[in-house]
Design a protein around this motif. Structure first.
Motif, PDB file in Angstrom:
ATOM      1  N   TRP A 161       0.832  -1.204   0.000  1.00 58.98           N
ATOM      2  CA  TRP A 161       0.000   0.000   0.000  1.00 58.98           C
ATOM      3  C   TRP A 161       0.866   1.252   0.000  1.00 58.98           C
ATOM      4  O   TRP A 161       0.526   2.253  -0.650  1.00 58.98           O
ATOM      5  N   SER A 165       0.652   3.912  -2.953  1.00 59.57           N
ATOM      6  CA  SER A 165       0.237   5.262  -2.595  1.00 59.57           C
ATOM      7  C   SER A 165       1.263   6.287  -3.056  1.00 59.57           C
ATOM      8  O   SER A 165       0.916   7.336  -3.621  1.00 59.57           O
ATOM      9  N   ARG A 191     -11.807   0.932   4.999  1.00 57.25           N
ATOM     10  CA  ARG A 191     -11.664   2.144   5.814  1.00 57.25           C
ATOM     11  C   ARG A 191     -10.391   2.077   6.675  1.00 57.25           C
ATOM     12  O   ARG A 191      -9.679   3.087   6.830  1.00 57.25           O
ATOM     13  N   LEU A 194      -7.408   2.846   4.542  1.00 57.59           N
ATOM     14  CA  LEU A 194      -7.356   4.246   4.149  1.00 57.59           C
ATOM     15  C   LEU A 194      -7.016   5.171   5.314  1.00 57.59           C
ATOM     16  O   LEU A 194      -6.433   6.244   5.102  1.00 57.59           O
ATOM     17  N   PRO A 198      -4.151   7.422   3.506  1.00 58.23           N
ATOM     18  CA  PRO A 198      -5.284   8.215   3.016  1.00 58.23           C
ATOM     19  C   PRO A 198      -5.155   8.675   1.570  1.00 58.23           C
ATOM     20  O   PRO A 198      -6.163   9.065   0.965  1.00 58.23           O
ATOM     21  N   TYR A 222     -12.516  10.285   0.691  1.00 58.51           N
ATOM     22  CA  TYR A 222     -11.114  10.151   0.274  1.00 58.51           C
ATOM     23  C   TYR A 222     -10.951  10.580  -1.183  1.00 58.51           C
ATOM     24  O   TYR A 222     -11.590  10.036  -2.086  1.00 58.51           O
ATOM     25  N   VAL A 225     -10.165   7.894  -4.010  1.00 51.87           N
ATOM     26  CA  VAL A 225     -10.994   6.696  -4.122  1.00 51.87           C
ATOM     27  C   VAL A 225     -12.072   6.940  -5.171  1.00 51.87           C
ATOM     28  O   VAL A 225     -12.762   7.970  -5.149  1.00 51.87           O
TER      29      VAL A 225
END
Length: 303
Positions: A161, A165, A191, A194, A198, A222, A225
């Protein structure tokens, strides 16, 4: 051809004119489909056998409309006017993702209209091979929580992640509990991810069905998303998991964050049916359709 119907039926479901009529009527040069599947032959055959058996993750009869060899399927999308599509691969066990990524890189190399696609699994070294495929030009990832039966918050995915990101490469994430719930499906694990990452760019597959409202909430909170429309609003899905009418105004308001997806070739109806279903949503206008079918994806994958 290895299609599941006679040539007359095949000709009917591959007729490009009904599809092309829709995007031409909107003044578009074609459409972008972020949710299509191309896989190694033996993997695709196994997936099709699972659908044929209406296995427990499927939960109902699910005939494959576009069962054909790889090049025929590519040509069908091109004839429909699909400008860019994906080769969404996904592992169901460790030591599979890296091999799938090698295949997907090769496929994209010989299929220039396919977005270079990759995947991952919670396993040692996942962060390293994800960084490698990002450096090699991957434009899109696929993660399938239901099939992989893994927790998105697994610590083994932290470097994954983080790398995704930082790079801003979107992930088509099947995390909703449709067509049948899994141990780790639903909005809460998403959730939790995230909250820690974020900025993570997620495309929630199938609009998060059947937890549509929850995933609309997440999408609204977000910035990175988004949702894909895969199978939503079709009569096949409306039989068991209809989109709530009360949420339609929110869907219209999120017009910049919705992308068209089809699940081609693994759909039990015609490709045009998915497009027609979107055009028939109450209150949807041509501006929304142009964004969803083309403009949003072009902006996301620009550069």
């Amino acid at each position: 051809m290895d299609c599941c119907a006679g040539s007359e039926t095949w000709n009917a479901v591959t007729d490009p004119e009904p599809v092309r009529r829709i995007w031409r009527g909107l003044g578009l040069p074609g459409i972008v489909d972020v949710h299509t599947h191309f896989m190694p032959r033996r993997v695709m055959d196994k997936v099709w056998r699972y659908f044929d058996s209406a296995g427990p993750l499927i939960g109902r009869p699910w005939p494959i409309t576009y069962r054909a060899d790889e090049q025929q399927r590519v040509q069908v999308l091109r004839d429909f006017g699909v400008l860019r599509f994906s080769s969404l691969v996904y592992p169901h066990k460790p030591d599979m993702a890296a091999w799938l990524n090698q295949w997907a890189q090769s496929f994209a190399g010989t299929t220039p209209d396919c977005l270079p696609t990759a995947t991952f699994f919670p396993e040692p070294g996942a962060g390293r091979y994800v960084e490698d495929v990002i450096e090699a030009g991957t434009r899109l990832f696929k993660a399938h929580v239901q099939v992989g039966q893994y927790d998105p918050t697994d610590p083994l995915l932290d470097p994954v992640w983080g790398a995704i990101s930082d790079a801003g490469v979107p992930v088509v994430l099947h995390a909703g509990s449709g067509p049948t719930p899994g141990r780790f499906t639903g909005p809460d694990p998403v959730r939790a991810v995230l909250r820690r990452f974020p900025e993570l760019p997620l495309i929630i597959a199938h609009m998060g069905m059947p937890e549509y409202a929850d995933f609309l909430d997440i999408c609204a909170v977000y910035e990175n998303v988004r949702l894909d429309t895969t199978m939503a609003f079709t009569s096949f899905i409306d039989e068991t998991m209809p989109f709530p009418a009360a949420a339609l105004p929110r869907l219209r308001d999120l017009s910049d964050k919705v992308l068209f997806g089809s699940d081609f070739p693994n759909i039990p109806y015609r490709y045009v049916d998915a497009l027609t279903a979107l055009t028939e949503i109450d209150g949807i206008d041509d501006v929304w359709l142009r964004k969803v079918l083309h403009d949003n994806a072009v902006a996301l994958f620009a550069g």
